[in-house]
Each structure stands twice: as C-alpha cells, then as structure tokens.
Scaffold this motif. Structure first.
Motif, PDB file in Angstrom:
ATOM      1  N   MET A 172      -5.128   3.125   8.124  1.00 33.48           N
ATOM      2  CA  MET A 172      -5.148   1.700   7.802  1.00 33.48           C
ATOM      3  C   MET A 172      -6.395   1.365   7.000  1.00 33.48           C
ATOM      4  O   MET A 172      -6.345   0.599   6.028  1.00 33.48           O
ATOM      5  N   ASP A 173      -7.533   1.957   7.390  1.00 37.97           N
ATOM      6  CA  ASP A 173      -8.783   1.750   6.646  1.00 37.97           C
ATOM      7  C   ASP A 173      -8.674   2.297   5.227  1.00 37.97           C
ATOM      8  O   ASP A 173      -9.148   1.673   4.267  1.00 37.97           O
ATOM      9  N   ALA A 174      -8.041   3.464   5.106  1.00 39.12           N
ATOM     10  CA  ALA A 174      -7.884   4.090   3.788  1.00 39.12           C
ATOM     11  C   ALA A 174      -7.042   3.205   2.875  1.00 39.12           C
ATOM     12  O   ALA A 174      -7.357   3.028   1.680  1.00 39.12           O
ATOM     13  N   GLN A 175      -5.989   2.630   3.418  1.00 36.06           N
ATOM     14  CA  GLN A 175      -5.126   1.776   2.604  1.00 36.06           C
ATOM     15  C   GLN A 175      -5.830   0.487   2.193  1.00 36.06           C
ATOM     16  O   GLN A 175      -5.606  -0.015   1.093  1.00 36.06           O
ATOM     17  N   GLN A 176      -6.691  -0.037   3.064  1.00 34.37           N
ATOM     18  CA  GLN A 176      -7.437  -1.241   2.700  1.00 34.37           C
ATOM     19  C   GLN A 176      -8.347  -0.965   1.511  1.00 34.37           C
ATOM     20  O   GLN A 176      -8.494  -1.809   0.612  1.00 34.37           O
ATOM     21  N   ALA A 205       0.860  -1.179   0.000  1.00 31.83           N
ATOM     22  CA  ALA A 205       0.000   0.000   0.000  1.00 31.83           C
ATOM     23  C   ALA A 205       0.902   1.238   0.000  1.00 31.83           C
ATOM     24  O   ALA A 205       2.132   1.108   0.011  1.00 31.83           O
ATOM     25  N   PRO A 206       0.337   2.447   0.011  1.00 31.11           N
ATOM     26  CA  PRO A 206       1.173   3.644  -0.134  1.00 31.11           C
ATOM     27  C   PRO A 206       2.117   3.929   1.020  1.00 31.11           C
ATOM     28  O   PRO A 206       3.204   4.471   0.799  1.00 31.11           O
ATOM     29  N   ASP A 233      -0.050  -6.276   8.759  1.00 30.29           N
ATOM     30  CA  ASP A 233      -1.185  -7.177   8.550  1.00 30.29           C
ATOM     31  C   ASP A 233      -1.923  -6.891   7.237  1.00 30.29           C
ATOM     32  O   ASP A 233      -2.761  -7.697   6.819  1.00 30.29           O
ATOM     33  N   LEU A 234      -1.618  -5.764   6.620  1.00 33.79           N
ATOM     34  CA  LEU A 234      -2.289  -5.410   5.372  1.00 33.79           C
ATOM     35  C   LEU A 234      -1.725  -6.257   4.238  1.00 33.79           C
ATOM     36  O   LEU A 234      -0.523  -6.263   3.989  1.00 33.79           O
ATOM     37  N   GLU A 235      -2.593  -6.975   3.551  1.00 34.51           N
ATOM     38  CA  GLU A 235      -2.170  -7.847   2.459  1.00 34.51           C
ATOM     39  C   GLU A 235      -2.636  -7.281   1.122  1.00 34.51           C
ATOM     40  O   GLU A 235      -3.816  -7.021   0.914  1.00 34.51           O
TER      41      GLU A 235
END
Length: 337
Positions: free
Chosen positions: A290-294, A143-144, A155-157
C-alpha cells in the motif's frame, strides 16, 4: 568411433503428466493435444483440443460465427456488442488482475519533473476513456494492484481528472509548447484510440502529442531502449502476487527491456519492494505494498488506466468452458453437445 548428432526441439516432443497430451504442432498455425487416458485423475471429457493461432481479432470472431472454431480468446472490448448480440454464442466476462497504463520516460526532460507527469495524469479522464474506448470493460485503476490482490486498497486515491490543476502544475514547472512522442503498438486498436484521446485532451493545454504506431517487435525494442517520451502497455501479473504487479514495472533493477520502460529509479520505492519481498508476514506485506502504491500515485511515473477484463466467447454447443482471473482454462469439465 563415429557418432551421430541429432538436434530435436523439445517443443515438438514435450513430456507431461496432465489430462491432455501432445499430438502435433505447426508453428504459427496450431497446436493439437489429445486426451491422456493414462492420466492419474479423472480424464477429460473431450477427445482433444486444437489451439489455433488467429492473431486478427475480427478474424477470430468470424471463426466463431462460422463455426470454424468452437471458442475464442481475447475478444476486444469494441466487439462486445457484436458477440453479445449473437444468439448462437456466449460471451464470457470476468475481471482480471491486469493493469493497462501509460508510461512516462522519467529520464527525459521534462518528464523527469514529477509536476509534469502529475499534470498530464490530471488531464487524463480514465472513466471517460473506459466508456469511450473500452466500451465499459474493466474497472478504473488508481494504482497497479487490482482488487483481490494483496495490497489493494479502496482508500487509495489517484490523481483525479482536473484540467485546472493540470495547467497549474505545468505553469509551476515552467513548461510551454511541449511536444510529446507517444509510442503505441500498431496491432492494438484500443491503445491507439487511448493515444488519440490523450492527444486531444492535452491539446487544450497547448501540448502537442505525436502518436507513433510501431510494429510489436520494434515497439518492445524501442521502448526497452528508451527511444520514447511516453508509451502505452499492459501487464498481466501472471502470479497474482503484489510483487509481480509492481516490481517488474517500477523497480530500478528492471529498468529497460526487463520491464521498467518508464526508466523509473526511486530508492525509497526499491527499499519498500525489497522489504516486502522478503517479509513472511502477510499484514506487513500488505501495508508495504500500500505504501509502495502511494509513492507511485504521488510520483506519477505512469498513468494507470484500468484493470482489465477477460473477454472470451464460445458457441452455445460448448459447456464447461470457463477461465480464471489469469485467463487460464481448465478443460477437464469442458464438453460439447
């Protein structure tokens, strides 16, 4: 009464209070500063610094190897081995908070369909590109936001490399015989190589990619006007704040040459970014980013390639020459043997 009109550029007569002071400037060639002996703190060790403009990467290395320059900035990853193998110089490597990415023009068909964007993202093997194009420099990006920036999460995949899933998504979207105009600036060989790598990968899905190499100024104008299907750029996040790592690239207020060259318009993302910008609670901001990146991972307005690495070098006679994650240098402790 007569008056004299005198036009003076502030660039040629700057005023400051730092440890160096302006001496001279030749636009497009060099800027010279000298030690400010009236500096309020500890004065610099060097008598001065000359900043030379050498735009061609190979020429910068030649300057270092010949001793014409004591240090160079922004070595390409393809030159790591050449610099690192020279016993007379030191290669400096440190992680940056930047992002290299491939953007879609989400206003154009079929890229207004997230399934098409997801399919092409699945066809991009970021780890292979990192090794094959960037010579192992940097870290793969999901992500950015880079590690160390508020909102980054291990944890962001992201969308993994999966050619079968890519074909399934193209079939779902009813896309066949797709031809893509992928625009890159012609003075960045790494981006050209990434474009050629994607061209080859997408050919296995029956997608034709025309790589258009454009001069930098014309490239910015064309992508700012939406004359592309896809493009490759980088973003440095000069403040290190998560807002500056996402909003300039994907908030709808910045569509066009302001920065959002993906022409991406997502009211949900805008709302989250606006809320995060106004919040004073760090934990709340962290979750919002984190929500924005998801959202960006799921909606795929861009393929996130890597978080970059600052690659600089200096002769071994130079000491105390170090930059930070933003590639900003403090020369107060720099000296030369």
């Amino acid at each position: 009464m007569k008056s004299v009109h005198l036009s003076v550029s502030l660039l040629n007569l700057p005023v400051g209070t730092n440890y160096f002071k302006f001496e001279s400037r030749s636009p497009g060639e060099q800027t010279a500063v000298v030690r400010n002996d009236d500096y309020w703190g500890d004065t610099a060790l060097l008598d001065g610094v000359n900043f030379k403009v050498v735009s061609e990467p190979g020429s910068r290395i030649a300057e270092l190897e010949s001793g014409s320059s004591d240090a160079i900035l922004a070595t390409l990853s393809s030159n790591i081995e050449r610099v690192d193998s020279n016993e007379d110089v030191t290669l400096l490597r440190n992680d940056s908070v930047s992002i290299d990415y491939i953007g879609f023009n989400t206003e154009k068909e079929p890229f207004n369909d997230p399934r098409v964007r997801q399919a092409i993202t699945h066809a991009f093997d970021s780890e292979a590109v990192l090794e094959g194009v960037y010579n192992g420099s940097g870290t793969p990006a999901e992500a950015p936001l880079a590690p160390g920036v508020l909102g980054y999460s291990e944890d962001l995949e992201g969308l993994d490399y999966n050619m079968e899933r890519a074909q399934e998504l193209l079939d779902e979207a009813g896309v066949e015989d797709l031809t893509i105009n992928l625009m890159v600036n012609d003075d960045n060989p790494e981006r050209v190589d990434v474009a050629l790598w994607l061209q080859e990968s997408l050919s296995t899905l029956g997608i034709t990619v025309n790589v258009e190499q454009v001069e930098w100024g014309a490239y910015l104008a064309a992508t700012g006007a939406g004359e592309h299907d896809m493009f490759i750029l980088g973003w440095s996040n000069s403040t290190g704040d998560p807002d500056n790592g996402i909003a300039p690239l994907f908030h709808s207020d910045n569509i066009g040459d302001t920065g959002n060259r993906s022409f991406y318009n997502n009211p949900e993302l805008d709302s989250i970014l606006d809320e995060a910008r106004q919040s004073t609670e760090e934990s709340e901001r962290e979750q919002l980013y984190m929500d924005a990146q998801q959202i960006l991972v799921d909606d795929a307005p861009a393929i996130f390639i890597r978080h970059g690495e600052n690659l600089n070098a200096h002769g071994n006679h130079v000491e105390g020459f170090e930059g930070d994650a933003y590639n900003i240098f403090d020369f107060r402790e720099t000296s030369m043997q």
